[in-house]
Design an enzyme around this catalytic site. Structure first.
Site, PDB file in Angstrom:
ATOM      1  N   ASP A 181      -8.995 -14.272  32.468  1.00 21.05           N
ATOM      2  CA  ASP A 181      -9.500 -14.312  31.083  1.00 21.05           C
ATOM      3  C   ASP A 181     -10.359 -15.529  30.712  1.00 21.05           C
ATOM      4  OD1 ASP A 181      -7.354 -12.610  31.326  1.00 21.05           O
ATOM      5  OD2 ASP A 181      -6.166 -13.522  29.750  1.00 21.05           O
ATOM      6  N   GLU A 229      -2.487  -7.842  24.534  1.00 24.23           N
ATOM      7  CA  GLU A 229      -2.766  -9.202  24.998  1.00 24.23           C
ATOM      8  C   GLU A 229      -4.065  -9.699  24.354  1.00 24.23           C
ATOM      9  OE1 GLU A 229      -0.959  -9.306  29.460  1.00 24.23           O
ATOM     10  OE2 GLU A 229      -2.920  -8.402  29.354  1.00 24.23           O
TER      11      GLU A 229
HETATM   12  C1  FRU Z   1      -4.466 -11.139  30.256  1.00 22.32           C
HETATM   13  C2  FRU Z   1      -3.285 -12.024  30.595  1.00 22.32           C
HETATM   14  C3  FRU Z   1      -2.849 -12.803  29.378  1.00 22.32           C
HETATM   15  C4  FRU Z   1      -2.186 -14.002  29.976  1.00 22.32           C
HETATM   16  C5  FRU Z   1      -3.049 -14.256  31.183  1.00 22.32           C
HETATM   17  C6  FRU Z   1      -2.327 -14.853  32.338  1.00 22.32           C
HETATM   18  O1  FRU Z   1      -5.273 -10.824  31.338  1.00 22.32           O
HETATM   19  O2  FRU Z   1      -2.236 -11.244  31.114  1.00 22.32           O
HETATM   20  O3  FRU Z   1      -2.026 -12.077  28.493  1.00 22.32           O
HETATM   21  O4  FRU Z   1      -2.161 -15.092  29.105  1.00 22.32           O
HETATM   22  O5  FRU Z   1      -3.606 -13.019  31.554  1.00 22.32           O
HETATM   23  O6  FRU Z   1      -3.211 -15.234  33.346  1.00 22.32           O
END
Ligand code: FRU
Length: 501
Positions: free
Chosen positions: A46, A222
């Site tokens: 992300d 998320e």
């Molecule tokens: C989304 C996610 C988020 C988390 C991160 C961990 O892709 O699952 O919810 O903070 O990746 O790397």
């Protein structure tokens, strides 16, 4: 010892001064994007902490400093003045005894609400999730008083503690809510978004929760984002809530849905009715996830960036020294379509500065002129065209290479469906979920505009200025060198192939 220091400082120079447009000065390698952001090496997911300050767009991102698969989550860091050329900076936040550093956001503390400011330089505040296996997820604060170069974690972290019964409790997106002089945090909690508020960025109170009965609930929610945006041609704005989550069915796996409504500092009220409202998706490809926006891009622009992969197979894509890149930065605009607000997303105009030589085919009658050979050998180019459906049932084209690897983009005018078929696009057997045909609905019209951006491992298509977006990874063994059109009775106008340099 001296040699070690010299060696370490050399590494640091390389790590700190790399320009990435994607990636000049980074060793080239198969599938390394030429104009999409990718990390210098290792794993990324992300985009995080996107904030603009003192002429620089900051991009932090989920990063594994130790390998090319997900793990040891930290915040990698890069800056850019134009969203196109990126300079890599040292890792900003590393795990500590409270946990790994998961996703989050950053803001400029204009009014020094948190009290960290020294002198005239404004403080940047970063909000992130600590993930500690066996303990849970909590929210934390870090700050920088030197334009984002060095980060200090707040001594009294976490600012929102682990909560029993809330194992998925993460990805704080914070913004300033001016009418009440307070910070608001949108947080993904299970399959809902919770809102919290704070006057000082340290003490947070719960305000409300949104999501029950709305949109797609195929998986946990998320990476939320909430922002105010005036619809094109109107003065009274609306609030848009982005929610990233996985979906089933067509285009399965990671995707970005959105809701349009109002926010009064406490509650988000959605314009869509809760029952039977289909989810609204920002992109219909398989590889567009975790989109969030820069908190304060200049000129009131709302610019988002997504991770260009999918949790179904992200750890297995066939790259070597790095894994994953970001989508193109996209400008989001809200449009009122007969009383319903729809969010468009389209590559930022700064990308046009990368345009090189253009082959202009002006008007092509598809029936007579089906194949265009000799696309730029770099495999890095844009295709622009307008097409009139006339009495066609379908229309489309393949991008293909001499090994007969291809991606097929097709418009079905009977069902108003746009599809991208990458089942024979090159290397597809690294995961059973990778070969796919992605599907997007589109609004019937007589004439359409299409823009397709091709990079070393991606094909991003935008219909009618971003009404429909479709982002897909492809791993062809050599660049696609030909376009082969199909579908009679379609008139293609203004066909241009533009090399990207
Ligand atoms: C989304 C996610 C988020 C988390 C991160 C961990 O892709 O699952 O919810 O903070 O990746 O790397």
């Amino acid at each position: 010892m001296k040699n070690i220091i010299l060696f370490l400082s050399l590494i640091c120079c390389v790590a700190c001064s790399n320009e990435n447009r994607g990636n000049t000065a980074i060793p080239d390698e198969p599938f390394r994007p030429a104009y999409h952001f990718s990390p210098p090496q290792n794993w990324c997911n992300d985009p995080n902490g996107m904030v603009w300050y003192a002429g620089e767009y900051h991009l932090f991102y989920q990063y594994n400093p130790q390998g090319t698969k997900w793990g040891n989550m930290s915040w990698g860091h890069a800056v850019s003045q134009d969203l196109v050329r990126w300079k890599h900076l040292p890792v900003a936040l590393l795990p500590d005894n409270l946990g790994d550093i998961f996703s989050g956001s950053a803001v400029v503390d204009e009014n020094n609400t948190a009290g960290f400011q020294k002198g005239s330089e404004k403080t940047l505040l970063a909000f992130y999730t600590y993930n500690k296996d066996g303990v849970g997820q909590s929210q934390a604060l870090a700050y920088s008083t030197d334009k984002g170069r060095n980060w200090t974690k707040y001594a009294q972290n976490p600012v929102i503690s682990v909560q029993n019964g809330k194992p998925d409790f993460r990805d704080p997106k914070v913004f300033w809510y001016a009418p009440e002089n307070k910070w608001v945090m949108a947080l993904a909690v299970g399959q809902a978004i919770e809102f919290y508020s704070s006057k000082n960025a340290k003490d947070w109170i719960f305000e409300s929760s949104f999501g029950n009965g709305y949109g797609c609930h195929d998986a946990v929610w998320e990476c939320p984002d909430l922002f105010y945006i005036p619809p094109v041609g109107e003065t009274k704005g609306a609030w848009v809530l982005l929610v990233n989550n996985s979906r089933n069915g067509d285009n399965s796996g990671s995707a970005t849905q959105y809701f349009v409504g109002n926010f009064d500092g406490k509650n988000f009220i959605c314009q869509q009715p809760a029952e039977n409202a289909p989810a609204l998706w920002l992109d219909y490809g398989k590889d567009h996830y975790a989109m969030v926006t820069w908190s304060n891009a200049p000129d009131n622009r709302r610019i988002g960036l997504a991770w260009m992969s999918n949790w179904e197979y992200a750890n297995d894509t066939p790259t070597k020294n790095f894994r994953s890149a970001m989508s193109l930065p996209r400008e989001l605009t809200l449009e009122n379509e007969n009383g319903t607000y729809l969010l468009k997303n389209y590559p930022v105009k700064e990308l046009e500065n990368l345009r090189g030589e253009t082959s202009d085919f002006s008007t092509v009658k598809i029936a007579e002129n089906r194949v265009i050979k000799n696309l730029p050998p770099s495999g890095v180019y844009e295709i622009l065209l307008d097409f009139e459906k006339q009495n066609a049932q379908s229309f489309g084209f393949l991008l293909k290479n001499s090994k007969d690897e291809k991606i097929t983009l097709m418009f079905d005018f009977e069902q108003n469906r746009f599809t991208a078929d990458r089942t024979k696009s090159g290397i597809v057997d690294f995961h059973e979920r990778f070969p796919a045909v992605t599907v997007a609905p589109f609004t019937a019209k007589n004439a359409y505009q299409l823009r397709v951006l091709v990079d070393r491992c991606s094909v991003e298509a935008f219909l009618n200025g971003g009404e429909v977006a479709m982002t897909n990874l492809v791993f062809s063994n050599e660049p696609y060198s030909e376009i082969e059109f199909f579908g009679d009775n379609v008139k293609v106008n203004n066909l241009k192939i533009i090399k990207i340099q």
